[in-house]
Write an enzyme that holds these catalytic residues in place. Structure first.
Site, PDB file in Angstrom:
ATOM      1  N   GLY A  77       3.974   6.117   8.912  1.00 38.57           N
ATOM      2  CA  GLY A  77       5.357   6.252   8.478  1.00 38.57           C
ATOM      3  C   GLY A  77       6.162   5.005   8.750  1.00 38.57           C
ATOM      4  O   GLY A  77       7.188   4.767   8.119  1.00 38.57           O
ATOM      5  N   ASN A  78       5.710   4.178   9.703  1.00 36.69           N
ATOM      6  CA  ASN A  78       6.394   2.925  10.022  1.00 36.69           C
ATOM      7  C   ASN A  78       6.045   1.798   9.039  1.00 36.69           C
ATOM      8  O   ASN A  78       6.668   0.739   9.072  1.00 36.69           O
ATOM      9  CB  ASN A  78       6.043   2.442  11.429  1.00 36.69           C
ATOM     10  CG  ASN A  78       6.827   3.160  12.500  1.00 36.69           C
ATOM     11  OD1 ASN A  78       6.311   4.043  13.178  1.00 36.69           O
ATOM     12  ND2 ASN A  78       8.091   2.791  12.661  1.00 36.69           N
ATOM     13  N   SER A  79       5.037   1.999   8.198  1.00 39.01           N
ATOM     14  CA  SER A  79       4.644   0.943   7.261  1.00 39.01           C
ATOM     15  C   SER A  79       5.829   0.457   6.459  1.00 39.01           C
ATOM     16  O   SER A  79       6.566   1.250   5.868  1.00 39.01           O
ATOM     17  CB  SER A  79       3.579   1.449   6.303  1.00 39.01           C
ATOM     18  OG  SER A  79       2.325   1.433   6.898  1.00 39.01           O
ATOM     19  N   HIS A  86       0.817  -1.220   0.000  1.00 37.86           N
ATOM     20  CA  HIS A  86       0.000   0.000   0.000  1.00 37.86           C
ATOM     21  C   HIS A  86       0.849   1.267   0.000  1.00 37.86           C
ATOM     22  O   HIS A  86       0.379   2.328  -0.376  1.00 37.86           O
ATOM     23  CB  HIS A  86      -0.967   0.003   1.188  1.00 37.86           C
ATOM     24  CG  HIS A  86      -0.343   0.262   2.511  1.00 37.86           C
ATOM     25  ND1 HIS A  86      -0.015  -0.740   3.386  1.00 37.86           N
ATOM     26  CD2 HIS A  86       0.021   1.416   3.123  1.00 37.86           C
ATOM     27  CE1 HIS A  86       0.518  -0.212   4.473  1.00 37.86           C
ATOM     28  NE2 HIS A  86       0.551   1.096   4.338  1.00 37.86           N
ATOM     29  N   ASP A 119      -0.120  -7.504   1.161  1.00 37.63           N
ATOM     30  CA  ASP A 119       0.444  -6.171   1.429  1.00 37.63           C
ATOM     31  C   ASP A 119       1.965  -6.186   1.468  1.00 37.63           C
ATOM     32  O   ASP A 119       2.587  -5.492   2.275  1.00 37.63           O
ATOM     33  CB  ASP A 119      -0.113  -5.583   2.727  1.00 37.63           C
ATOM     34  CG  ASP A 119      -0.049  -4.055   2.739  1.00 37.63           C
ATOM     35  OD1 ASP A 119       0.255  -3.470   1.677  1.00 37.63           O
ATOM     36  OD2 ASP A 119      -0.280  -3.453   3.795  1.00 37.63           O
ATOM     37  N   THR A 133       2.917  -3.152   9.576  1.00 36.79           N
ATOM     38  CA  THR A 133       1.907  -2.930   8.545  1.00 36.79           C
ATOM     39  C   THR A 133       0.719  -2.093   8.986  1.00 36.79           C
ATOM     40  O   THR A 133       0.238  -1.257   8.237  1.00 36.79           O
ATOM     41  CB  THR A 133       1.370  -4.295   8.037  1.00 36.79           C
ATOM     42  OG1 THR A 133       2.449  -5.020   7.476  1.00 36.79           O
ATOM     43  CG2 THR A 133       0.297  -4.105   6.986  1.00 36.79           C
ATOM     44  N   ALA A 134       0.203  -2.294  10.200  1.00 31.23           N
ATOM     45  CA  ALA A 134      -1.070  -1.661  10.555  1.00 31.23           C
ATOM     46  C   ALA A 134      -1.151  -1.413  12.047  1.00 31.23           C
ATOM     47  O   ALA A 134      -0.415  -2.000  12.835  1.00 31.23           O
ATOM     48  CB  ALA A 134      -2.244  -2.539  10.108  1.00 31.23           C
ATOM     49  N   GLY A 178     -10.551 -25.070  -3.614  1.00 26.84           N
ATOM     50  CA  GLY A 178     -11.985 -25.313  -3.636  1.00 26.84           C
ATOM     51  C   GLY A 178     -12.556 -25.851  -2.339  1.00 26.84           C
ATOM     52  O   GLY A 178     -13.442 -26.717  -2.368  1.00 26.84           O
TER      53      GLY A 178
END
Length: 470
Positions: free
Chosen positions: A223-225, A116, A146, A241-242, A281
């Site tokens: 900013g750490n992402s 992202h 991500d 990430t989040a 499946g």
């Protein structure tokens, strides 16, 4: 969480969430670890343009990540400018953003960050820990996990060794390293925050398509992402990430992608440039103690198979609803999320070996993942008239129609032949090509008798009608 909001991407820098307790095993200082780790963590700045058609004025100032994990417009700034109205020429709004990354291969110049953070970016600049700035090439990006892989050309690079994230435990000490709020503009003075692993295998958060997060209370902020989560050996254990936060800043609940998952994605991106996911499946659910008792074994563990799609690799391998997947490709299965994540990370044609428990008997089944689009096309070719229609055998005593026996349309995929012909959910098919049909199997048989069209006699509400699917 009614009063909380998930911001996919980066972390805040305030103070350490707790004071380091005195312990015989706790280090006196993290400086030796950081001296080795920080040179491998970089700042990333991006420039790009967002399509004007996608621009909508935000109700609140944009944060680094929204639910779509793609809005970099001012996302990395403390005081982002208001959105620029779409230009008459049809061009989009230009943006700048910042994030973090981790060098994982110093020889080839590969580094990892979040997908992202580089979405829609046309220029990606990497600032190294020694102050150098270099342009980066996007090798590949996978929004579902991500993870993105960049490559830079520079000498004297430092990389972080990769740990085995399967060996992590709740309570392990960790350090998050990155560039929150672009405080380290020149790239030479990154932020490190200290904490523990608060939880493992966090999923169903609706942040990514593939979720198996490490949860930590080490402060993470915008900013750490894409930055590093390292252990006390200075090894990379996750990609930050989040965060979970009601206002966009750190409250001690941050998430990182386990490095084992990130490494698998990285290897595919380097080799193929994209992730071409295979299809098995199956649907699985968590195997709770209550289900274990109902299935006759209190100590059983695994993921319970709830549905097997017809003609899928799982179906051809012999998997059935009620089977308990206990080992998948050599990995012991403890949660349903493990199965979902492992399968979603497999490429088309990958062999899957499953050890299952069926009615107290151990079985080993083998299947190979297939291309989802090709599988869809094959199903459409085999039964074009009914493809995209969800069907259910139907029996009802109706005050208008009397005793009704047929096939009810439960759902109709948009743009399928049936939907285009006018079939609606709730319709009950009682005849096909002039023959009475009472079951789905009879309907399918009738649909194969004429390759040009399928004439349906349908009950809809208090009336009836004929429809032709071509």
């Amino acid at each position: 969480m009614k009063h909380s909001q998930l911001f996919c991407g980066i972390l805040l820098l305030i103070t350490a969430p707790f004071a380091l307790a005195k312990s015989d095993t706790a280090p006196a200082s993290l400086a030796p670890i950081l001296e080795k780790a920080m040179p491998a963590v970089v700042n990333i700045s991006v420039q790009g343009e967002v399509n004007a058609d996608s621009l909508l004025p935000p109700a609140t100032p944009p944060q680094e990540n929204n639910d779509e994990k793609g809005d970099n417009n001012g996302a990395q700034n403390n005081n982002p400018p208001p959105p620029t109205p779409p230009q008459a020429s049809g061009k989009g709004r230009k943006f700048k953003g910042f994030a973090s990354g981790v060098i994982v291969d110093s020889d080839k110049g590969y580094l990892m960050t979040n997908a992202h953070t580089v979405k829609d970016a046309t220029v990606i600049t990497v600032k190294l820990n020694d102050g150098r700035s270099v342009q980066a090439k996007l090798i590949g990006s996978d929004p579902a996990s991500d993870i993105a892989v960049l490559q830079i050309k520079a000498s004297n690079l430092r990389s972080l060794p990769l740990a085995d994230s399967n060996k992590l435990k709740v309570g392990d000490f960790v350090v998050a390293i990155g560039n929150p709020f672009n405080l380290d503009y020149f790239g030479t003075n990154q932020t490190a925050t200290y904490g523990i692993i608060s939880a493992l295998h966090r999923s169903d958060l609706n942040i990514e398509g593939v979720e198996n997060f490490i949860q930590t209370d080490a402060a993470i902020n915008p900013g750490n992402s894409g930055g590093a989560l390292v252990n006390m050996n200075g090894e990379l254990i996750g990609i930050n990430t989040a965060i979970l936060s009601p206002y966009g800043g750190n409250i001690g609940i941050g998430f990182a992608i386990p490095i084992n998952m990130a490494r698998d994605v990285m290897q595919q991106l380097i080799k193929y440039g994209s992730i071409h996911r295979g299809l098995m499946g199956i649907y699985v659910q968590q195997f709770t103690p209550e289900l274990a008792e109902a299935f006759g074994g209190k100590d059983m563990q695994g993921a319970l198979v709830t549905q097997v799609n017809p003609a899928s690799p799982a179906d051809k391998a012999g998997l059935k609803p009620g089977d308990l997947i206990q080992v998948l490709n050599g990995t012991k299965i403890e949660t349903a999320a493990q199965v979902r994540n492992m399968i979603q990370l497999l490429r088309v044609g990958t062999t899957v070996t499953m050890q299952i428990l069926r009615q107290g008997k151990q079985l080993t089944l083998t299947a190979a993942t297939i291309d989802a689009k090709q599988n869809q096309n094959q199903q459409q070719m085999e039964d074009p008239f009914l493809f995209g229609l969800a069907l259910m055998d139907f029996v009802q005593e109706s005050p208008i129609h009397g005793h009704v026996k047929g096939i009810q349309i439960v759902g109709a995929t948009e743009n399928s032949f049936g939907a285009r012909a006018g079939v609606l959910p709730g319709d009950v098919i009682i005849a096909a090509n002039g023959k009475t049909v009472n079951t789905i199997s009879e309907l399918k048989q009738a649909s194969k008798e004429n390759h040009n069209q399928l004439l349906l006699h349908i009950l809809r509400g208090p009336g009836a009608l004929y429809l032709v699917i071509k």
